[in-house]
Motif scaffolding. Sequence first.
Motif, PDB file in Angstrom:
ATOM      1  N   GLY A  99       0.628  -0.953  -0.054  1.00  0.00           N
ATOM      2  CA  GLY A  99       0.183   0.186   0.018  1.00  0.00           C
ATOM      3  C   GLY A  99       1.104   0.930   0.323  1.00  0.00           C
ATOM      4  N   VAL A 100       2.040   1.283   0.959  1.00  0.00           N
ATOM      5  CA  VAL A 100       2.781   2.542   0.547  1.00  0.00           C
ATOM      6  C   VAL A 100       3.757   2.995  -0.604  1.00  0.00           C
ATOM      7  CG1 VAL A 100       4.826   3.361   1.551  1.00  0.00           C
ATOM      8  CG2 VAL A 100       3.044   2.493   3.074  1.00  0.00           C
ATOM      9  N   VAL A 101       3.734   1.238  -1.433  1.00  0.00           N
ATOM     10  CA  VAL A 101       4.582   1.973  -2.593  1.00  0.00           C
ATOM     11  C   VAL A 101       3.455   1.997  -3.689  1.00  0.00           C
ATOM     12  CG1 VAL A 101       5.285   0.310  -4.270  1.00  0.00           C
ATOM     13  CG2 VAL A 101       6.910  -0.196  -1.794  1.00  0.00           C
ATOM     14  N   ARG A 102       2.075   2.040  -3.879  1.00  0.00           N
ATOM     15  CA  ARG A 102       1.393   2.171  -4.302  1.00  0.00           C
ATOM     16  C   ARG A 102       0.906   3.550  -4.351  1.00  0.00           C
ATOM     17  NH1 ARG A 102      -1.035  -2.960  -3.483  1.00  0.00           N
ATOM     18  NH2 ARG A 102      -2.577  -2.021  -1.612  1.00  0.00           N
ATOM     19  N   HIS A 103       0.973   4.227  -2.492  1.00  0.00           N
ATOM     20  CA  HIS A 103       1.009   5.461  -2.667  1.00  0.00           C
ATOM     21  C   HIS A 103       1.965   6.252  -3.656  1.00  0.00           C
ATOM     22  CE1 HIS A 103      -0.893   8.858   0.375  1.00  0.00           C
ATOM     23  NE2 HIS A 103      -0.648   9.038  -0.605  1.00  0.00           N
TER      24      HIS A 103
END
Length: 78
Positions: free
Chosen positions: A44-48
Amino acid sequence: MPAKPKWAQIADHVREQIASGQLSPGDKLPSTAEMRAEYGVSAGVVRHAILVLQMERLVHGVHGLGVFVADRDDAAGS
């Protein structure tokens, strides 16, 4: 001053790589799994981080293929 969120640190790092020429237009970014391992964060952090870069028109995603550095003309055409 609080530490910068991890997604912002990742976005900053990719921006620096693009600005320095380490990543050129058309280059593929590492996969989400590779970036998770490199930065020690969740998907999720990478996608953000990628979403922020897409909104800035620095990168674009191609479904099923990955995320690529945008052409400079695309980025400048905001």
